[in-house]
Design an enzyme around this catalytic site. Structure first.
Site, PDB file in Angstrom:
ATOM      1  N   HIS A  52      -0.700 -96.136   6.252  1.00 18.94           N
ATOM      2  CA  HIS A  52      -0.148 -95.730   7.535  1.00 18.94           C
ATOM      3  C   HIS A  52       0.452 -94.333   7.426  1.00 18.94           C
ATOM      4  O   HIS A  52       0.588 -93.785   6.329  1.00 18.94           O
ATOM      5  CB  HIS A  52       0.929 -96.715   8.022  1.00 18.94           C
ATOM      6  CG  HIS A  52       2.134 -96.761   7.155  1.00 18.94           C
ATOM      7  ND1 HIS A  52       2.267 -97.644   6.108  1.00 18.94           N
ATOM      8  CD2 HIS A  52       3.265 -96.020   7.156  1.00 18.94           C
ATOM      9  CE1 HIS A  52       3.427 -97.457   5.519  1.00 18.94           C
ATOM     10  NE2 HIS A  52       4.067 -96.451   6.129  1.00 18.94           N
ATOM     11  N   ALA A  53       0.809 -93.786   8.558  1.00 17.33           N
ATOM     12  CA  ALA A  53       1.589 -92.549   8.642  1.00 17.33           C
ATOM     13  C   ALA A  53       2.812 -92.860   9.488  1.00 17.33           C
ATOM     14  O   ALA A  53       2.863 -93.894  10.167  1.00 17.33           O
ATOM     15  CB  ALA A  53       0.767 -91.428   9.268  1.00 17.33           C
TER      16      ALA A  53
END
Length: 137
Positions: A52-53
């Site tokens: 994820h970011a």
């Protein structure tokens, strides 16, 4: 352009009783720490964490024990870092896609962050991440 990631060298205070590393803003941590968590007891060698970011969170990753690899993607540049030294940390700025993998059997990965947990700031779809970073170009 602001740095999206970098290795931070950590100074240890070593003496016969053992060693100690302290985290301090603007000394070896570029932010005020609001959250700390750690990943451990990963059972399989193909375990993949992160993926994820984050829109607002910055991170400092330190392998306390063992080793792991971190795949980093800014949307424009990709890199892979081996974390295997508790005297080095990996700084990740906001809006960096991260994947941690290849954890050794005894790995403990500590993560410091400048933000409290908020699911709404996570980007878990890679294409959405790429669209967002290309809009900021």
């Amino acid at each position: 352009m602001e740095k999206k990631y970098e290795i931070v060298k950590l100074n240890a205070f070593c003496e016969p009783r053992g060693s100690l590393i302290a985290f301090q803003k603007n000394v070896n941590c570029p932010f005020d720490v609001k959250r700390c968590f750690y990943i451990f007891d990963t059972k399989k060698s193909d375990t993949l964490r992160g993926v994820h970011a984050n829109k607002h969170s910055e991170f400092l990753l330190v392998v306390i024990s063992g080793s792991c690899r971190v795949r980093i993607d800014t949307g424009f540049e990709k890199a892979e870092v081996l974390l295997n030294n508790p005297m080095e940390a990996l700084y990740l700025n906001k809006m960096v896609w991260k994947e941690m993998f290849e954890f050794s059997h005894n790995a403990v990965l500590m993560v410091l962050s400048n933000e409290l947990y908020d699911e709404k700031e996570y980007i878990r779809d890679y294409k959405t991440f790429l669209d967002l970073v290309s809009d900021k170009k």
